[in-house]
Design an enzyme around this catalytic site. Sequence first.
Site, mmCIF file in Angstrom:
data_model
loop_
_atom_site.group_PDB
_atom_site.id
_atom_site.type_symbol
_atom_site.label_atom_id
_atom_site.label_comp_id
_atom_site.label_asym_id
_atom_site.label_seq_id
_atom_site.Cartn_x
_atom_site.Cartn_y
_atom_site.Cartn_z
ATOM 1 N N HIS A 103 46.974 18.679 12.124
ATOM 2 C CA HIS A 103 48.038 19.246 13.898
ATOM 3 C C HIS A 103 48.995 19.426 13.828
ATOM 4 O O HIS A 103 49.704 20.120 14.386
ATOM 5 C CB HIS A 103 47.482 17.672 14.167
ATOM 6 C CG HIS A 103 47.638 18.487 16.026
ATOM 7 N ND1 HIS A 103 47.369 17.240 16.588
ATOM 8 C CD2 HIS A 103 47.609 19.726 16.519
ATOM 9 C CE1 HIS A 103 46.813 17.784 18.394
ATOM 10 N NE2 HIS A 103 47.697 19.744 18.110
ATOM 11 N N ASP A 130 44.758 14.205 22.235
ATOM 12 C CA ASP A 130 45.075 13.590 21.175
ATOM 13 C C ASP A 130 45.238 12.160 21.356
ATOM 14 O O ASP A 130 45.428 11.691 22.220
ATOM 15 C CB ASP A 130 46.754 13.748 20.667
ATOM 16 C CG ASP A 130 47.137 13.848 19.374
ATOM 17 O OD1 ASP A 130 46.556 12.693 18.618
ATOM 18 O OD2 ASP A 130 47.762 15.043 18.790
ATOM 19 N N HIS A 132 47.888 10.241 20.080
ATOM 20 C CA HIS A 132 48.756 10.459 19.568
ATOM 21 C C HIS A 132 49.381 11.092 20.324
ATOM 22 O O HIS A 132 48.999 12.568 20.296
ATOM 23 C CB HIS A 132 49.362 10.149 17.828
ATOM 24 C CG HIS A 132 48.536 9.864 16.838
ATOM 25 N ND1 HIS A 132 46.764 10.077 16.471
ATOM 26 C CD2 HIS A 132 48.411 9.126 16.418
ATOM 27 C CE1 HIS A 132 46.635 9.552 15.761
ATOM 28 N NE2 HIS A 132 47.064 8.026 16.126
ATOM 29 N N ASP A 134 52.519 12.643 18.889
ATOM 30 C CA ASP A 134 53.192 13.881 17.796
ATOM 31 C C ASP A 134 54.388 14.409 18.279
ATOM 32 O O ASP A 134 54.800 15.927 18.012
ATOM 33 C CB ASP A 134 52.083 15.164 17.147
ATOM 34 C CG ASP A 134 50.951 14.847 16.821
ATOM 35 O OD1 ASP A 134 50.728 13.349 16.578
ATOM 36 O OD2 ASP A 134 50.062 15.165 17.080
ATOM 37 N N HIS A 147 52.147 16.145 10.546
ATOM 38 C CA HIS A 147 51.566 16.316 11.535
ATOM 39 C C HIS A 147 51.657 14.904 12.476
ATOM 40 O O HIS A 147 51.047 15.524 13.957
ATOM 41 C CB HIS A 147 49.958 15.850 11.100
ATOM 42 C CG HIS A 147 49.204 14.227 10.364
ATOM 43 N ND1 HIS A 147 48.011 14.119 10.851
ATOM 44 C CD2 HIS A 147 50.452 13.574 10.580
ATOM 45 C CE1 HIS A 147 48.167 13.235 10.088
ATOM 46 N NE2 HIS A 147 48.801 12.483 9.742
ATOM 47 N N ASP A 233 43.131 17.698 19.625
ATOM 48 C CA ASP A 233 42.527 17.407 17.905
ATOM 49 C C ASP A 233 41.791 16.332 17.631
ATOM 50 O O ASP A 233 41.417 15.629 19.254
ATOM 51 C CB ASP A 233 43.951 16.101 18.086
ATOM 52 C CG ASP A 233 43.863 15.422 16.947
ATOM 53 O OD1 ASP A 233 43.358 14.618 15.919
ATOM 54 O OD2 ASP A 233 45.680 14.964 16.084
ATOM 55 N N ASP A 235 40.906 13.758 17.295
ATOM 56 C CA ASP A 235 41.290 11.795 17.341
ATOM 57 C C ASP A 235 41.155 11.363 18.312
ATOM 58 O O ASP A 235 41.267 10.822 19.170
ATOM 59 C CB ASP A 235 42.355 10.896 16.284
ATOM 60 C CG ASP A 235 43.571 11.828 17.017
ATOM 61 O OD1 ASP A 235 43.551 11.922 17.962
ATOM 62 O OD2 ASP A 235 44.289 11.646 15.432
ATOM 63 N N GLU A 278 42.085 18.684 12.950
ATOM 64 C CA GLU A 278 42.276 16.922 12.768
ATOM 65 C C GLU A 278 40.552 16.188 12.403
ATOM 66 O O GLU A 278 40.586 15.921 12.214
ATOM 67 C CB GLU A 278 42.554 15.644 13.319
ATOM 68 C CG GLU A 278 44.356 16.195 13.473
ATOM 69 C CD GLU A 278 44.897 15.304 12.041
ATOM 70 O OE1 GLU A 278 44.402 15.040 10.829
ATOM 71 O OE2 GLU A 278 46.279 15.855 12.253
#
Length: 315
Positions: A103, A130, A132, A134, A147, A233, A235, A278
């Site tokens: 990412h 996402d 996260h 980030d 990332h 992303d 995830d 990712e």
Amino acid sequence: MNAVTLTTPIALIGAPTDVGAGARGASMGPEALRVAGLQPALESHGLSVIDRGNLSGPPNPWQPPQGGYRHLDEVVAWNRAVHDAIHAELAQGHLPILLGGDHCLAMGSISAVARHCRAVGKKLRVLWLDAHADFNTSTLTPSGNLHGMPVACLCGFGPDELVYLGGEGPALRPDQVRQIGIRSVDPGEKRFVHEQGLEVYDMRYIDEMGMRHTMEQALAGLDADTHLHVSFDVDFLDPEIAPGVGTTVPGGPTYREAQLCMEMIADTGRLGSLDIVELNPALDVRNRTALLAVDLVESLFGKSTLMREHQVRRR
């Protein structure tokens, strides 16, 4: 008029690197998406798709962080390549899809999109799908993995080489970003997110309010002068349905929630660019996660489960 029409060429751009990540394997993501049939899936909906192949850049040196950043020179090189490729496609009126890779590459793609929007006088909205936020910085995370820092860098909190990728910087203001599906944020990072006023629809919010309301809020205010960029992303998804990522976090959106998210984005007709990042085939099961990602991207481009001509919406 919709941003995406059957005559809008879509350009696939592979960036096979895991240089910003903490685990190896995302470098194989672009090929996994191709094997899962991304191009023919989009073409089956009448879309014109050009595969530009893969960008090239430095290998992953797999070294510890220096000065708070891991592999900074390599990350800068890859993001410059991504920036130039994405900007070139936008200048031709194409819709670029970045096939990651980790990412950190969103710094290059979104810097290019922001530069394009400045040039043509469009507003920019970024949806960050996402697990996260980030939004780490070198002082907030001991790993130094970039990332985990792209949103912070895009908003001006990072090394100059990344903040000013698009010639002017920062690329984004926090109020241009909507984060969806967040469920793993470091304590210091959480404080920083609140200080900067990022609009975050975390999983608690989605659990309480539902995905439909969440997306209505995240998409509110889009108009014909808005370029919508989606940074997806993998995830973001619950690892029960998408195991092929290096940073799994339980409790993500279900298949139906994810489909609704993508379909509501498609309904706006404003999608102008996309990251898919990712995906880690080394951790996947028979390319299951890549196939799911392709399925969801089809929904972003108009595939719908809606059968009724007139959908009834509750007030």
